[in-house]
Motif scaffolding. Structure first.
Motif, PDB file in Angstrom:
ATOM      1  N   ILE A 137       0.857  -1.175   0.000  1.00 32.50           N
ATOM      2  CA  ILE A 137       0.000   0.000   0.000  1.00 32.50           C
ATOM      3  C   ILE A 137       0.900   1.234   0.000  1.00 32.50           C
ATOM      4  O   ILE A 137       1.624   1.502   0.969  1.00 32.50           O
ATOM      5  CB  ILE A 137      -0.928   0.016   1.220  1.00 32.50           C
ATOM      6  CG1 ILE A 137      -1.681  -1.320   1.344  1.00 32.50           C
ATOM      7  CG2 ILE A 137      -1.899   1.179   1.126  1.00 32.50           C
ATOM      8  CD1 ILE A 137      -2.577  -1.627   0.193  1.00 32.50           C
ATOM      9  N   ASP A 138       0.871   1.952  -1.092  1.00 32.60           N
ATOM     10  CA  ASP A 138       1.749   3.110  -1.287  1.00 32.60           C
ATOM     11  C   ASP A 138       1.018   4.373  -0.836  1.00 32.60           C
ATOM     12  O   ASP A 138       0.037   4.782  -1.450  1.00 32.60           O
ATOM     13  CB  ASP A 138       2.163   3.213  -2.754  1.00 32.60           C
ATOM     14  CG  ASP A 138       3.284   4.217  -2.976  1.00 32.60           C
ATOM     15  OD1 ASP A 138       3.764   4.782  -1.978  1.00 32.60           O
ATOM     16  OD2 ASP A 138       3.670   4.431  -4.139  1.00 32.60           O
ATOM     17  N   VAL A 139       1.493   4.978   0.239  1.00 29.99           N
ATOM     18  CA  VAL A 139       0.890   6.195   0.777  1.00 29.99           C
ATOM     19  C   VAL A 139       1.791   7.375   0.435  1.00 29.99           C
ATOM     20  O   VAL A 139       2.952   7.416   0.846  1.00 29.99           O
ATOM     21  CB  VAL A 139       0.696   6.102   2.300  1.00 29.99           C
ATOM     22  CG1 VAL A 139       0.064   7.381   2.840  1.00 29.99           C
ATOM     23  CG2 VAL A 139      -0.156   4.890   2.643  1.00 29.99           C
ATOM     24  N   GLY A 140       1.280   8.298  -0.338  1.00 31.98           N
ATOM     25  CA  GLY A 140       2.051   9.485  -0.662  1.00 31.98           C
ATOM     26  C   GLY A 140       2.795   9.410  -1.979  1.00 31.98           C
ATOM     27  O   GLY A 140       3.380  10.390  -2.411  1.00 31.98           O
ATOM     28  N   HIS A 141       2.804   8.239  -2.621  1.00 32.89           N
ATOM     29  CA  HIS A 141       3.447   8.072  -3.934  1.00 32.89           C
ATOM     30  C   HIS A 141       4.916   8.519  -3.899  1.00 32.89           C
ATOM     31  O   HIS A 141       5.407   9.173  -4.822  1.00 32.89           O
ATOM     32  CB  HIS A 141       2.699   8.863  -5.014  1.00 32.89           C
ATOM     33  CG  HIS A 141       1.254   8.499  -5.111  1.00 32.89           C
ATOM     34  ND1 HIS A 141       0.813   7.333  -5.681  1.00 32.89           N
ATOM     35  CD2 HIS A 141       0.145   9.150  -4.674  1.00 32.89           C
ATOM     36  CE1 HIS A 141      -0.498   7.287  -5.620  1.00 32.89           C
ATOM     37  NE2 HIS A 141      -0.927   8.367  -5.010  1.00 32.89           N
TER      38      HIS A 141
END
Length: 327
Positions: free
Chosen positions: A120-124
């Motif tokens: 899960i990529d938060v903030g890219h």
């Protein structure tokens, strides 16, 4: 059994029908997880059934009244179900994540073959993509198979994968043009036993598609590295392991500064789910200019933010703890 039948222009006739034989009872279909339970050893199934029977009273569906606390019963059921699942799976060596601090959080010090791993990529910030790519490289070293890159956004940079240790001849690059092609490419790649790992961004998944990919990975004994957006954290997942990766900007950095590719990057990694592991564990990783990954201590501002979040979530408990410290 007989029935009288009379037509409008004929006398009444008596028709005889054979007696209906009693049909054997039809067993209900197996619920989700029952197939694994049926394939488990008898002693494992006996333990599970005995615990479940202790929670029933005269066959009624009333609230369970176990002799011990409900938490103890649930913990016992979880342990017994893990035995069932472990008995169903063939014994095989776990695949390292390629990063020792992450392996330390996993129960088998790696990923089970034929499983899905969600990032899960938060903030890219790009951290999830790099960590997952390191895992795909480790799978290639483990089995010697190909690594399929499913790149719908056409942003994959092959020299970066080669720099991470993946040979150029081990890369299979696919660029689907539609959502249907994406799911089909992932499904077929995961089912191929000659593939060590499948890496790609999948966005939001429907439940049937997620289940389809999980079965495909299990069939081919292939490791699936799937990058998901932050919104996917609220969706049902069939992944064996779920990570959450968030880029961290130290408080000491200038407000207008931007972490470039040539500067050290800090990533906060949290274990959201792993069978047999404690969810919620987190650590801090640093990627230096040579793309080496090392573990860092949580910065003081991160710890303060955690305490603040805990106080906001449980204000009464926080006030009691503060009062106890003052005393």
């Amino acid at each position: 059994m007989s029935v009288q039948l009379q037509l409008w222009d004929e006398p009444a006739k008596t028709l005889a029908f054979p007696e209906r034989k009693a049909q054997p009872p039809v067993e209900p279909p197996l619920a989700a997880g029952s197939a694994e339970l049926a394939a488990a050893p008898p002693d494992a199934k006996t333990d599970v059934f005995s615990t479940l029977q202790s929670c029933s009273k005269n066959g009624e569906q009333d609230e369970c009244q176990p002799p011990a606390a409900k938490a103890d019963v649930l913990s016992s059921l979880r342990k017994q179900l893990r035995r069932v699942e472990a008995a169903r799976r063939p014994e095989s060596q776990a695949i390292s994540s390629g990063i020792e601090p992450l392996d330390a959080l996993l129960p088998q010090a790696g990923y089970p073959p034929g499983s899905l791993v969600e990032w899960i990529d938060v903030g890219h910030a790009g951290g999830a993509a790099w960590l997952s790519l390191i895992g795909a490289v480790a799978a290639h070293r483990h089995t010697g198979g190909k690594v399929v890159i499913v790149d719908t956004e056409r942003t994959f940079y092959p020299p970066a994968a080669i720099a991470a240790g993946l040979p150029a001849d081990a890369i299979v690059l696919l660029q689907p043009k539609s959502r249907e092609d994406l799911i089909w490419a992932l499904d077929q790649s995961l089912r191929c036993s000659a593939v060590a790992a499948v890496w790609g961004r999948v966005g939001n998944l429907q439940d049937n598609d997620a289940r389809r990919l999980q079965l495909a990975a299990e069939t081919g004994a292939t490791l699936g590295m799937l990058l998901r957006p932050a919104t996917a954290i609220r969706q049902t997942s069939w992944a064996e392991v779920r990570w959450q990766v968030r880029g961290v900007v130290p408080r000491s950095a200038a407000p207008t500064s931007i972490l470039t590719a040539n500067s050290d990057r800090l990533l906060a990694v949290r274990l959201l789910r792993a069978r047999g592991a404690t969810a919620g564990q987190q650590l801090m990783l640093q990627i230096d200019q040579q793309s080496r990954i090392v573990r860092k201590e949580l910065p003081r501002e991160s710890k303060s933010a955690q305490h603040l979040a805990a106080e906001l979530a449980h204000p009464k408990t926080a006030r009691r703890q503060q009062s106890a410290r003052r005393a």
